[in-house]
Write a protein that holds these residues in place. Structure first.
Motif, PDB file in Angstrom:
ATOM      1  N   LEU A 197     -13.281  59.543   6.368  1.00  0.00           N
ATOM      2  CA  LEU A 197     -12.480  58.496   7.006  1.00  0.00           C
ATOM      3  C   LEU A 197     -11.074  58.993   7.306  1.00  0.00           C
ATOM      4  O   LEU A 197     -10.564  58.839   8.423  1.00  0.00           O
ATOM      5  CB  LEU A 197     -12.403  57.268   6.096  1.00  0.00           C
ATOM      6  N   ASN A 198     -10.437  59.599   6.310  1.00  0.00           N
ATOM      7  CA  ASN A 198      -9.065  60.107   6.493  1.00  0.00           C
ATOM      8  C   ASN A 198      -9.017  61.182   7.564  1.00  0.00           C
ATOM      9  O   ASN A 198      -8.101  61.214   8.390  1.00  0.00           O
ATOM     10  CB  ASN A 198      -8.528  60.653   5.165  1.00  0.00           C
ATOM     11  N   SER A 199     -10.029  62.057   7.527  1.00  0.00           N
ATOM     12  CA  SER A 199     -10.086  63.129   8.516  1.00  0.00           C
ATOM     13  C   SER A 199     -10.276  62.571   9.923  1.00  0.00           C
ATOM     14  O   SER A 199      -9.645  63.038  10.880  1.00  0.00           O
ATOM     15  CB  SER A 199     -11.243  64.082   8.170  1.00  0.00           C
ATOM     16  N   TYR A 200     -11.126  61.559  10.038  1.00  0.00           N
ATOM     17  CA  TYR A 200     -11.410  60.974  11.355  1.00  0.00           C
ATOM     18  C   TYR A 200     -10.135  60.379  11.961  1.00  0.00           C
ATOM     19  O   TYR A 200      -9.801  60.649  13.121  1.00  0.00           O
ATOM     20  CB  TYR A 200     -12.485  59.891  11.223  1.00  0.00           C
ATOM     21  N   PHE A 201      -9.406  59.605  11.161  1.00  0.00           N
ATOM     22  CA  PHE A 201      -8.244  58.903  11.697  1.00  0.00           C
ATOM     23  C   PHE A 201      -6.981  59.760  11.777  1.00  0.00           C
ATOM     24  O   PHE A 201      -5.988  59.350  12.368  1.00  0.00           O
ATOM     25  CB  PHE A 201      -7.975  57.631  10.885  1.00  0.00           C
ATOM     26  N   SER A 202      -7.050  60.959  11.191  1.00  0.00           N
ATOM     27  CA  SER A 202      -5.919  61.880  11.353  1.00  0.00           C
ATOM     28  C   SER A 202      -6.151  62.828  12.512  1.00  0.00           C
ATOM     29  O   SER A 202      -5.320  63.687  12.819  1.00  0.00           O
ATOM     30  CB  SER A 202      -5.705  62.678  10.058  1.00  0.00           C
ATOM     31  N   SER A 203      -7.293  62.682  13.175  1.00  0.00           N
ATOM     32  CA  SER A 203      -7.620  63.514  14.340  1.00  0.00           C
ATOM     33  C   SER A 203      -7.499  62.681  15.612  1.00  0.00           C
ATOM     34  O   SER A 203      -7.067  61.523  15.584  1.00  0.00           O
ATOM     35  CB  SER A 203      -9.059  64.040  14.202  1.00  0.00           C
TER      36      SER A 203
END
Length: 297
Positions: A197-203
């Protein structure tokens, strides 16, 4: 050589396993009585439940983690395919409970069959039974078998479907137990979900792909969507969709403070197709619209 062997009727599956058909819409198939066969992909047009022993080669489901070794239940909904093609022969083992959707019309089970999510779990998300649980399952099978061998009367359909429903309700309880006994594994999945989730929204993926669906994370974690959703629900008390939305709102509450960007820009960056959808969800979760939240803080 046919790539997939298809079974459209219960009688076809009985004939394949050299078993008598006692009822056209349901059967308990004792696979050890069938002839040895080659590995093939098998397609079922009806509900299928296998009670197997760990590492039975005929299903090739590749278990990697389990709780008990007394037996394994594998569930298939209509239209699913299991197995793989190979020249190798094997002797099938275990018991298969197969029942056609037509059996359920007008019954209590027919009204709730969609609630049993495990019919759409992957085969490596099987239910692993303790000795006591296995005996309960066999007792349910024995009651179904009794009804199949009893002369058909006005009670037959109700008693057969009621016993299938009882069996599935026990499976629901045992799956709940399995989610608990696999707490360490489940915690690892939850942690990885949070990382994804964090990776998705930081991309830039939200801008390009939109808001992520539950199936997106399930696929990345190598789980079926329903199993993943049930696991998250058991661990957090929230559905996977609610968990994603909570993460979106957490990030949104931070980003609305950036006054260099309009609220519409923030909505698009979070993956919303329309800014008004962002506003609606934000107000629903926070209690005020994004614009008011920005002014209040």
């Amino acid at each position: 050589m046919e790539d997939i062997i298809k079974f459209d009727t219960i009688s076809q599956y009985n004939a394949f396993n050299k078993q008598e058909t006692l009822h056209p819409l349901i059967s308990l198939v004792y696979l050890d009585k069938a002839a040895p066969r080659q590995h093939r992909k098998l397609h079922y047009s009806f509900y299928t439940v296998f009670l197997k022993q760990i590492y039975c080669g005929d299903l090739r489901y590749g278990l990697s983690n389990y709780d008990y070794e007394e037996g394994t239940l594998i569930f298939l909904g209509p239209g699913q395919v299991i197995g793989q093609n190979s020249d190798e022969y094997y002797q099938p083992q275990g018991v298969a409970l197969v029942f056609h959707p037509d059996l359920l019309h007008g019954t209590s089970l027919g009204r709730k069959i969609q609630n049993y999510n495990f019919f759409s779990y992957s085969s490596n998300e099987s239910l692993h039974l303790s000795e006591v649980e296995k005996q309960i399952i066999l007792d349910c099978f024995a009651k179904i078998n009794y009804e199949l061998r009893h002369a058909i009367d006005k009670h037959s359909k109700h008693l057969i479907t009621a016993n299938i429903e009882l069996f599935l309700d026990y499976c629901t309880r045992f799956y709940d137990r399995q989610f608990i006994t696999r707490d360490t594994v489940n915690t690892s999945v939850l942690e990885k979900f949070e990382e994804h989730l964090n990776s998705y929204f930081s991309s830039e993926k939200p801008l390009k792909l939109g808001l992520p669906a539950v199936a997106y994370f399930a696929e990345n974690l190598h789980l079926s969507p329903n199993y993943f959703g049930d696991l998250i629900k058991k661990e957090t008390g929230k559905t996977a969709q609610e968990y994603i939305q909570t993460k979106v709102i957490e990030i949104a509450k931070e980003r609305v403070f950036d006054k260099s960007k309009s609220l519409s820009e923030i909505a698009y960056e979070l993956g919303f197709k329309y800014p008004q959808h962002f506003t609606r969800l934000f107000k629903q979760r926070v209690g005020v619209a994004p614009k008011e939240y920005r002014l209040l803080n």
